[in-house]
Design a protein around this motif. Structure first.
Motif, PDB file in Angstrom:
ATOM      1  N   LEU A  77       8.172  71.436 -13.732  1.00 21.77           N
ATOM      2  CA  LEU A  77       8.994  70.297 -14.147  1.00 21.77           C
ATOM      3  C   LEU A  77       9.342  70.379 -15.631  1.00 21.77           C
ATOM      4  N   LEU A  78       8.386  70.834 -16.440  1.00 18.81           N
ATOM      5  CA  LEU A  78       8.663  71.002 -17.873  1.00 18.81           C
ATOM      6  C   LEU A  78       9.750  72.049 -18.093  1.00 18.81           C
ATOM      7  N   LEU A  79       9.624  73.177 -17.406  1.00 18.41           N
ATOM      8  CA  LEU A  79      10.625  74.228 -17.531  1.00 18.41           C
ATOM      9  C   LEU A  79      11.991  73.745 -17.044  1.00 18.41           C
ATOM     10  N   SER A  80      11.984  72.976 -15.972  1.00 20.09           N
ATOM     11  CA  SER A  80      13.242  72.438 -15.455  1.00 20.09           C
ATOM     12  C   SER A  80      13.892  71.516 -16.477  1.00 20.09           C
ATOM     13  N   CYS A 198      17.636  72.273 -10.480  1.00 19.17           N
ATOM     14  CA  CYS A 198      18.771  71.534  -9.931  1.00 19.17           C
ATOM     15  C   CYS A 198      18.327  70.206  -9.331  1.00 19.17           C
ATOM     16  N   ALA A 199      17.174  70.204  -8.659  1.00 18.15           N
ATOM     17  CA  ALA A 199      16.681  68.973  -8.047  1.00 18.15           C
ATOM     18  C   ALA A 199      16.363  67.920  -9.107  1.00 18.15           C
ATOM     19  N   LEU A 200      15.703  68.343 -10.180  1.00 16.21           N
ATOM     20  CA  LEU A 200      15.382  67.395 -11.251  1.00 16.21           C
ATOM     21  C   LEU A 200      16.650  66.864 -11.896  1.00 16.21           C
ATOM     22  N   GLY A 201      17.596  67.744 -12.177  1.00 13.60           N
ATOM     23  CA  GLY A 201      18.838  67.315 -12.798  1.00 13.60           C
ATOM     24  C   GLY A 201      19.623  66.366 -11.921  1.00 13.60           C
ATOM     25  N   ALA A 202      19.711  66.678 -10.624  1.00 12.68           N
ATOM     26  CA  ALA A 202      20.442  65.808  -9.706  1.00 12.68           C
ATOM     27  C   ALA A 202      19.777  64.442  -9.591  1.00 12.68           C
ATOM     28  N   ALA A 203      18.445  64.410  -9.708  1.00 13.41           N
ATOM     29  CA  ALA A 203      17.720  63.153  -9.543  1.00 13.41           C
ATOM     30  C   ALA A 203      17.800  62.252 -10.770  1.00 13.41           C
ATOM     31  N   VAL A 204      17.787  62.833 -11.967  1.00 12.49           N
ATOM     32  CA  VAL A 204      17.693  62.003 -13.178  1.00 12.49           C
ATOM     33  C   VAL A 204      19.022  61.839 -13.910  1.00 12.49           C
TER      34      VAL A 204
END
Length: 227
Positions: A77-80, A198-204
Motif C-alpha cells: 500500500l505504501l508503494l502504491s 490501480c486499485a488504491l488509486g481508483a478507490a481514493v
C-alpha cells in the motif's frame, strides 16, 4: 548466434518510451492531473483484473494471485501510494514546464535508484555505472534543450517553471523509492503490484473528477483514451 538483450533492459526501454508518450497525451488532453491519475487507475484496474482473471482461470486463483499476505500488505500500500504520487507529480509538472523538459527531468530515476540502492540496500555502485548514468543524463538534457532553459542567461521562465522542475525531481524520487523497496520485498506475482496501485488509486481518487469536473467530450477524451 544473435545477441539477446536481457528482459529487464527491454522492459526498462519500453517503460521509458511509454513515459514520454504519456506526457504528450496528458498535455494535449488538458485535464486536471488528479482526474487523469484516477482515469488511468480505473482503466488499469479493469484491464489488469480481466487479464489476471484470464491467467488464473478461476476467482480463487485470481485471489491467490492478488493477495500479498498481511506482512507485505502495508508495504504494498505504501508503494502504491508513492506510485500514485509520482504520477500526479508528473502530470502536474506538465502544466508548469514543457512536456519534453518534464520527461527529461523525470528520467533522473536511475540516478536516484543508484543512490537509494547504495544507502538502503548497501549495494556497491561501480564507478563505471555512475559515469554511465551521468553521461546518459547529460545526453538527455542536451538533446531536448533543457540546458538552455536552466541556464541563468536562458531568459525569464513562465510562472511556476521551477515548481514544475521540483515536482519532476520529487516524482522521480518517488518512483525510484518504489523500485528499491519493491526489490527489498522480494518477488511478487506478475502484475500484482500494478493491480494494487490501480486499485488504491481508483478507490481514493474517485472524488477528483467529481470535484474538478470531467474532461470535455471530444478531443480530450480521445487523447486520454490513446494515452
Amino acid at each position: 548466434m544473435g545477441c539477446r538483450l536481457p528482459t529487464g533492459w527491454i522492459a526498462f526501454v519500453l517503460g521509458n518510451a511509454l513515459l514520454g508518450i504519456i506526457g504528450v497525451f496528458v498535455h494535449e488532453a488538458q485535464a486536471a492531473p488528479l482526474t487523469v491519475t484516477w482515469l488511468r487507475c480505473a482503466s488499469g484496474l479493469v484491464g489488469l483484473t480481466l487479464w489476471m482473471a484470464w491467467r488464473h482461470r478461476s476467482w480463487s486463483g485470481l485471489w491467490r494471485g492478488l493477495w500479498v499476505g498481511w506482512a507485505a500488505l502495508p508495504w504494498v500500500l505504501l508503494l502504491s501510494g508513492l506510485m500514485l504520487a509520482s504520477w500526479w507529480l508528473f502530470f502536474t509538472s506538465i502544466q508548469q514546464v514543457p512536456t519534453g523538459v518534464a520527461v527529461v527531468l523525470f528520467h533522473v530515476q536511475p540516478l536516484w535508484v543508484l543512490l537509494l540502492g547504495a544507502w538502503c540496500l548497501k549495494e556497491s555502485v561501480p564507478r563505471q555505472r555512475v559515469v554511465s548514468v551521468l553521461v546518459a543524463m547529460v545526453g538527455l538534457v542536451l538533446a531536448t534543450g533543457v540546458a538552455e532553459g536552466l541556464a541563468p542567461s536562458g531568459g525569464s521562465h513562465a510562472p511556476g517553471y521551477w515548481v514544475g522542475v521540483d515536482l519532476c525531481l520529487i516524482g522521480a524520487l518517488c518512483t525510484a523509492t518504489v523500485t528499491v523497496v519493491a526489490k527489498r520485498l522480494g518477488a511478487l506475482p506478475l502484475g500484482t503490484l500494478a493491480w494494487w496501485q490501480c486499485a488504491l488509486g481508483a478507490a481514493v481518487l474517485w472524488v477528483a473528477p467529481v470535484g474538478h469536473g470531467w474532461p470535455a467530450w471530444g478531443v480530450s477524451w480521445a487523447w486520454l483514451g490513446w494515452g
